[in-house]
Design a protein around this motif. Structure first.
Motif, mmCIF file in Angstrom:
data_model
loop_
_atom_site.group_PDB
_atom_site.id
_atom_site.type_symbol
_atom_site.label_atom_id
_atom_site.label_comp_id
_atom_site.label_asym_id
_atom_site.label_seq_id
_atom_site.Cartn_x
_atom_site.Cartn_y
_atom_site.Cartn_z
ATOM 1 N N GLY A 185 37.897 -34.271 98.991
ATOM 2 C CA GLY A 185 38.910 -33.938 99.783
ATOM 3 C C GLY A 185 38.727 -34.304 101.127
ATOM 4 O O GLY A 185 40.145 -34.969 101.582
ATOM 5 N N VAL A 186 37.745 -34.477 101.483
ATOM 6 C CA VAL A 186 37.638 -35.116 102.977
ATOM 7 C C VAL A 186 37.777 -36.535 102.866
ATOM 8 O O VAL A 186 38.616 -37.027 103.746
ATOM 9 C CB VAL A 186 35.964 -35.054 103.473
ATOM 10 C CG1 VAL A 186 36.043 -35.475 104.764
ATOM 11 C CG2 VAL A 186 35.837 -33.503 103.392
ATOM 12 N N VAL A 187 37.294 -37.355 101.803
ATOM 13 C CA VAL A 187 37.737 -38.744 101.849
ATOM 14 C C VAL A 187 38.965 -39.056 101.558
ATOM 15 O O VAL A 187 39.440 -40.178 102.243
ATOM 16 C CB VAL A 187 36.584 -39.366 100.600
ATOM 17 C CG1 VAL A 187 36.759 -40.782 100.439
ATOM 18 C CG2 VAL A 187 35.238 -39.086 101.089
ATOM 19 N N ARG A 188 39.632 -38.402 100.781
ATOM 20 C CA ARG A 188 41.094 -38.518 100.661
ATOM 21 C C ARG A 188 41.794 -38.216 101.696
ATOM 22 O O ARG A 188 42.819 -38.987 102.084
ATOM 23 C CB ARG A 188 41.302 -37.785 99.304
ATOM 24 C CG ARG A 188 41.109 -38.429 97.965
ATOM 25 C CD ARG A 188 41.860 -37.694 96.613
ATOM 26 N NE ARG A 188 41.677 -36.240 96.837
ATOM 27 C CZ ARG A 188 40.691 -35.563 96.069
ATOM 28 N NH1 ARG A 188 40.225 -36.239 95.006
ATOM 29 N NH2 ARG A 188 40.834 -34.328 96.008
ATOM 30 N N THR A 189 41.561 -37.246 102.602
ATOM 31 C CA THR A 189 42.386 -36.857 103.580
ATOM 32 C C THR A 189 42.092 -38.003 104.952
ATOM 33 O O THR A 189 42.936 -38.377 105.368
ATOM 34 C CB THR A 189 41.869 -35.479 104.270
ATOM 35 O OG1 THR A 189 41.838 -34.609 103.177
ATOM 36 C CG2 THR A 189 42.825 -35.131 105.456
ATOM 37 N N LEU A 190 40.836 -38.265 104.717
ATOM 38 C CA LEU A 190 40.579 -39.505 105.844
ATOM 39 C C LEU A 190 41.589 -40.840 105.357
ATOM 40 O O LEU A 190 41.946 -41.224 106.394
ATOM 41 C CB LEU A 190 39.147 -39.799 105.641
ATOM 42 C CG LEU A 190 38.381 -40.509 106.578
ATOM 43 C CD1 LEU A 190 38.369 -40.137 107.841
ATOM 44 C CD2 LEU A 190 36.889 -41.005 106.094
ATOM 45 N N GLU A 191 41.460 -41.134 104.101
ATOM 46 C CA GLU A 191 42.455 -42.205 103.793
ATOM 47 C C GLU A 191 43.748 -42.095 104.022
ATOM 48 O O GLU A 191 44.297 -42.941 104.662
ATOM 49 C CB GLU A 191 42.177 -42.345 102.486
ATOM 50 C CG GLU A 191 42.949 -43.787 101.789
ATOM 51 C CD GLU A 191 43.292 -43.842 100.329
ATOM 52 O OE1 GLU A 191 42.429 -42.996 99.585
ATOM 53 O OE2 GLU A 191 44.224 -44.293 99.811
#
Ligand SMILES: NC(=O)c1ccc[n+]([C@@H]2O[C@H](COP(=O)([O-])OP(=O)(O)OC[C@H]3O[C@@H](n4cnc5c(N)ncnc54)[C@H](OP(=O)(O)O)[C@@H]3O)[C@@H](O)[C@H]2O)c1
Length: 216
Positions: free
Chosen positions: A91-97
C-alpha cells in the motif's frame, strides 16, 4: 497547504488532521467506511472511501491530485502477514508511486523503530511486521520525491507534552500520539527537512525547536 492523510480515521491520523486544520491547512484522507467519511464531514474534512490494501496506483492518482503532501499513517499494527504485506508494504509503495504521478512532491511515512519490541519475544506475525516496515522505509528512501520517514517509539495516549527528542537515531521508548501529530505537522511545514529518516521519542526539546534542528 493541502494534505492527504492515508489512515485519517486512526489515532495519529485524526490528531494530525486536527493539528493541520487548526493551522488553516486543508486536509483530506482515505477511510474504509462511509460512516467514517460522514464523521469527518461533520468536522469539515472531506474524506474518500477505499481500502489501501487493494487500491491500485491508477485509482489513487485522482485522489491525490492537487495535494501538496501525502502522509501515510495507516498500518496493520502487526496483524496477519497478508494484511501487513498489503497495508504496511505494498500500500505504501503504490501510494508513493501514485503521489509521484499525481505531482505531489512531499511524502511522509509514519513508520516504526526497527528494534521496537525486540525484548518481548514477538510472535512470527510481529517479526514479519517489523521486517516489512524496515523494507518499506528502504523503498521510500529510494524515491525521487521529497520524502520523510518518521519512526515514533511506542505510541501512548497520554496528553502530549509539546516536548520531544527527534533525530536520526533514538532509543526505543514511548511517545504520546499527540506529540507525534504535532511533530508531523511541524515537519510538513518545514520543506527544508526532506529525504531524512527521523526517530522520535518523548523528550525535553519543544517540538518546533526539535524540528528546526533537523534542517540541513
Ligand atoms: N502502535 C505503536 O506503538 C506504533 C509505534 C510506532 C509506529 N506505529 C505506526 O503508527 C501508525 C499510526 O498509529 P495509530 O495509533 O494511529 O494506529 P491506528 O489508530 O490503528 O490507525 C491505523 C489507521 O490505518 C487505517 N487502515 C488500516 N488498514 C487500512 C486499509 N486496508 N485501508 C485503509 N486504511 C487502513 C485504519 O483505518 P480503520 O479506522 O478503518 O481501522 C486507521 O485509520 C501505525 O499504523 C504504525 O504504522 C505504531
Amino acid at each position: 497547504m493541502k494534505v492527504f492523510v492515508i489512515g485519517i480515521s486512526g489515532a495519529v491520523g485524526g490528531l494530525l488532521a486536527e493539528e493541520l486544520t487548526g493551522r488553516g491547512d486543508v486536509v483530506s484522507g482515505l477511510v474504509r467506511r462511509d460512516d467514517q467519511r460522514a464523521a469527518l464531514a461533520s468536522r469539515h474534512i472531506e474524506a474518500r472511501v477505499g481500502d489501501i490494501g487493494v487500491m491500485t496506483a491508477d485509482q489513487l492518482v485522482p485522489l491525490l491530485s492537487g495535494f501538496d503532501a501525502v502522509v501515510y499513517s495507516a498500518g496493520s499494527n502487526g496483524g496477519s502477514r497478508a494484511v501487513t504485506d498489503a497495508v504496511d508494504g505494498e500500500g505504501v509503495v503504490r501510494t508513493l508511486e501514485a503521489a509521484g504521478r499525481a505531482g505531489v512532491t512531499r511524502f511522509v511515512l509514519v513508520s516504526v523503530l526497527p528494534e521496537a519490541g525486540r525484548e518481548l519475544h514477538l510472535d512470527d506475525d510481529h517479526e514479519h511486521y517489523f521486517a516489512v516496515k524496515k523494507l518499506t522505509d528502504v523503498a521510500v528512501s529510494l524515491s525521487d520525491l521529497d520524502w520523510l520517514v518518521l519512526r515514533p517509539s511506542m505510541l501512548v495516549d497520554r496528553p502530549g507534552t509539546g516536548r520531544v527528542a527527534l533525530g536520526p537515531a533514538q532509543p526505543h521508548d514511548e511517545i504520546p500520539r499527540e506529540d507525534v501529530a504535532a511533530t508531523l505537522a511541524e515537519l510538513l511545514h518545514e520543506p527544508r527537512i526532506r529525504r531524512q529518516v527521523l526517530e522520535l521519542n518523548a523528550g525535553e526539546t519543544p517540538t518546533a525547536l526539535a524540528v528546526r534542528a533537523r534542517i540541513r
